[in-house]
Design a protein around this motif. Structure first.
Motif, PDB file in Angstrom:
ATOM      1  N   ASN A 227       0.832  -1.192   0.000  1.00 30.68           N
ATOM      2  CA  ASN A 227       0.000   0.000   0.000  1.00 30.68           C
ATOM      3  C   ASN A 227       0.879   1.259   0.000  1.00 30.68           C
ATOM      4  O   ASN A 227       2.101   1.181   0.108  1.00 30.68           O
ATOM      5  CB  ASN A 227      -0.985  -0.010   1.174  1.00 30.68           C
ATOM      6  N   ARG A 228       0.245   2.391  -0.135  1.00 32.76           N
ATOM      7  CA  ARG A 228       0.965   3.667  -0.254  1.00 32.76           C
ATOM      8  C   ARG A 228       1.908   3.912   0.931  1.00 32.76           C
ATOM      9  O   ARG A 228       3.042   4.343   0.752  1.00 32.76           O
ATOM     10  CB  ARG A 228      -0.052   4.799  -0.394  1.00 32.76           C
ATOM     11  N   LYS A 229       1.435   3.625   2.121  1.00 28.95           N
ATOM     12  CA  LYS A 229       2.240   3.857   3.329  1.00 28.95           C
ATOM     13  C   LYS A 229       3.495   2.976   3.334  1.00 28.95           C
ATOM     14  O   LYS A 229       4.585   3.429   3.693  1.00 28.95           O
ATOM     15  CB  LYS A 229       1.382   3.583   4.557  1.00 28.95           C
ATOM     16  N   ASP A 230       3.345   1.726   2.941  1.00 30.61           N
ATOM     17  CA  ASP A 230       4.481   0.804   2.872  1.00 30.61           C
ATOM     18  C   ASP A 230       5.511   1.282   1.850  1.00 30.61           C
ATOM     19  O   ASP A 230       6.715   1.211   2.093  1.00 30.61           O
ATOM     20  CB  ASP A 230       4.026  -0.601   2.490  1.00 30.61           C
TER      21      ASP A 230
ATOM     22  N   ALA B  30      -0.397   4.173  -6.917  1.00 26.15           N
ATOM     23  CA  ALA B  30      -1.136   3.827  -5.686  1.00 26.15           C
ATOM     24  C   ALA B  30      -2.146   4.906  -5.310  1.00 26.15           C
ATOM     25  O   ALA B  30      -2.112   6.007  -5.676  1.00 26.15           O
ATOM     26  CB  ALA B  30      -0.172   3.623  -4.534  1.00 26.15           C
TER      27      ALA B  30
END
Length: 58
Positions: free
Chosen positions: A2-5, A58
């Motif tokens: 995901n974007r945070k990762d 993303a």
């Protein structure tokens, strides 16, 4: 991923990149073998490009 990762991985790679650049400068100043570090830097650049592309999607 995901974007945070992806953002976390990018930050992590940037820190590694800076550390390796410093190591490279130190080795250059004492005429050490810099080839392995140059290879690692190139690999990080490639991975960063890939992650930035993934971030855009993303």
């Amino acid at each position: 991923m995901n974007r945070k990762d992806i953002e976390y991985k990018i930050r992590e790679l940037k820190m590694d990149y800076v550390r390796l650049q410093n190591d490279l400068e130190k080795l250059e100043s004492v005429n050490g073998n810099i080839s392995p570090l140059e290879k690692q830097l190139t690999e990080i650049e490639t991975e960063l490009r890939s992650l930035n592309e993934a971030l855009k999607k993303a």
